[in-house]
Design an enzyme around this catalytic site. Structure first.
Site, PDB file in Angstrom:
ATOM      1  N   ASP A  30      23.070   4.997  17.655  1.00  0.00           N
ATOM      2  CA  ASP A  30      23.403   5.767  18.852  1.00  0.00           C
ATOM      3  C   ASP A  30      23.639   4.789  19.989  1.00  0.00           C
ATOM      4  O   ASP A  30      22.977   3.762  20.099  1.00  0.00           O
ATOM      5  CB  ASP A  30      22.311   6.776  19.198  1.00  0.00           C
ATOM      6  CG  ASP A  30      20.934   6.151  19.317  1.00  0.00           C
ATOM      7  OD1 ASP A  30      20.594   5.690  20.426  1.00  0.00           O
ATOM      8  OD2 ASP A  30      20.183   6.119  18.318  1.00  0.00           O
ATOM      9  N   ASP A  87      19.120  15.507  24.234  1.00  0.00           N
ATOM     10  CA  ASP A  87      18.138  14.421  24.338  1.00  0.00           C
ATOM     11  C   ASP A  87      17.124  14.833  25.394  1.00  0.00           C
ATOM     12  O   ASP A  87      17.380  14.774  26.587  1.00  0.00           O
ATOM     13  CB  ASP A  87      18.878  13.137  24.725  1.00  0.00           C
ATOM     14  CG  ASP A  87      17.938  11.976  25.037  1.00  0.00           C
ATOM     15  OD1 ASP A  87      16.718  12.101  24.803  1.00  0.00           O
ATOM     16  OD2 ASP A  87      18.428  10.944  25.519  1.00  0.00           O
ATOM     17  N   GLU A 105      13.245  14.091  26.551  1.00  0.00           N
ATOM     18  CA  GLU A 105      12.226  13.072  26.303  1.00  0.00           C
ATOM     19  C   GLU A 105      11.549  12.650  27.598  1.00  0.00           C
ATOM     20  O   GLU A 105      11.735  13.261  28.649  1.00  0.00           O
ATOM     21  CB  GLU A 105      12.884  11.866  25.636  1.00  0.00           C
ATOM     22  CG  GLU A 105      14.028  11.276  26.453  1.00  0.00           C
ATOM     23  CD  GLU A 105      14.520   9.951  25.908  1.00  0.00           C
ATOM     24  OE1 GLU A 105      13.768   8.957  26.042  1.00  0.00           O
ATOM     25  OE2 GLU A 105      15.653   9.907  25.378  1.00  0.00           O
TER      26      GLU A 105
END
Length: 278
Positions: free
Chosen positions: A77, A166, A168
C-alpha cells in the site's frame, strides 16, 4: 522510509516514533532533487497521514510474518509519502496487488494518485484505493462521497478491489477523534452505507485490534459484510476485532525493501481476483 534490521529495534513512544520518522524522512529527502523528493511524512499535518501511521507505536515493530498455514499473496500500500513508485520492481519481487491512498477527510487528494493507481494496473497488479478517515471533521457520508468522487470508485473488471476505509489511531490529536464508542460506530456505519450505495460494494475496513477495541468498544456488527484488513507488525496477525474469524488482508510491516508497507492477502491470487469481482 525505515529499512529492515537484523536485530530487534528499540521500542519508542508514539511521540518518539513520529520524531524519529520525521528525521529519517527529512534526511532521505535532502539527498534527492527537489522534483523527486516525496511528501515530507510523517508529521501531524492534515492530509499528510498514511496507512498505518499509528501501528508502529501501538501494534508491533515491523517484523516479518511467520510461517503461513495457508497460501498468501503479497501486496503493498502506498501514499504520497512514496512519490513515484517503481511498480515493475515490485512486480518482479512477487507483489501482485496494491492499494493507493486517494483521499483524506473532505480536504485532501493524493498528488501521486494517478502514477500509483494506474502504474500498479499497468504492470498487471490488481489494485484499489483507500480513504484515510478523519471522523472529527465531516460526516461518514460526506467522506464516502468525497472518496468515490476522487478515485475511490469500483468497477467489475477483475482488476479493481473495493475501496478501503482506513480508520485508525489519530495522528492529529485524540486517539478516538473525540468520539464515544457509539458515535464512532455510527460514523463508520454511515461511511460504509454511503460507499455501498454509491458503488454496490461494502468497503474493506483497515484497522488495528487495539484501536478498534479502544474506539468502537470492540463492535462486532460490521464483520458480516465488510472485509477486514488488519494492521499488526508482528510474526502473526494476532487477535482480531470482534465478529471476525479471519482477516482478508494483513499489513505486517512498514519496512519493505522497495516501499515500506507490505501486506499479505489471506489466499492465493484467484481469491484476490474474487474479491475484486465481488
Amino acid at each position: 522510509m525505515p529499512v529492515r534490521r537484523s536485530r530487534r529495534p528499540r521500542r519508542l513512544s508514539p511521540a518518539g516514533v513520529l520524531l524519529a520518522a520525521l528525521g529519517l524522512a527529512l534526511s532521505s529527502a535532502s539527498a534527492l532533487p527537489a522534483s523527486a523528493a516525496p511528501e515530507p511524512l510523517p508529521v501531524p499535518v492534515r492530509g499528510s497521514a498514511y496507512l498505518g501511521i499509528g501501528v508502529l507505536a501501538h501494534d508491533g515493530e515491523s517484523r516479518s510474518p511467520g510461517a503461513a498455514a495457508a497460501t498468501r499473496t503479497e501486496g503493498v500500500d502506498v501514499s504520497a509519502y512514496q512519490g513515484n513508485v517503481a511498480w515493475s520492481t515490485l512486480w518482479s519481487s512477487g507483489v501482485r496487488w496494491a492499494y493507493t491512498k486517494a483521499t483524506e477527510g473532505t480536504y485532501y487528494t493524493n498528488p501521486y494518485f494517478t502514477q500509483q493507481y494506474d502504474g500498479a494496473y499497468g504492470v498487471g497488479m490488481i489494485r484499489g484505493s483507500y480513504h484515510f478517515a478523519t471522523p472529527d471533521t465531516t460526516s461518514g457520508t460526506a467522506q464516502a462521497n468525497y472518496f468515490v468522487d476522487h478515485g475511490g470508485g469500483w468497477s467489475k473488471d477483475g482488476r479493481t478491489l473495493p475501496g478501503v476505509l482506513d480508520i485508525e489511531w489519530n495522528p492529529y490529536g485524540a486517539s478516538c477523534y473525540g468520539k464515544s464508542a457509539s458515535a464512532m460506530v455510527a460514523w463508520i456505519s454511515d461511511f460504509v452505507a454511503a460507499y455501498h450505495s454509491r458503488t454496490g460494494r461494502y468497503a474493506v475496513i483497515y484497522t488495528s485490534t487495539s484501536w478498534w477495541s479502544s474506539c468502537t468498544g470492540n463492535h462486532a456488527g460490521l464483520a458480516a459484510a465488510d472485509p477486514l484488513w488488519i494492521a499488526r507488525y508482528a510474526s502473526d496477525a494476532g487477535t482480531l476485532p470482534a465478529g471476525y474469524t479471519f482477516y482478508t488482508m494483513w499489513q505486517y510491516t512498514s519496512s519493505g525493501p522497495t516501499v515500506g508497507d507490505h501486506d499479505a492477502f489471506n489466499g492465493a491470487l484467484d481469491r484476490v481476483t474474487a474479491l475484486a469481482n465481488g
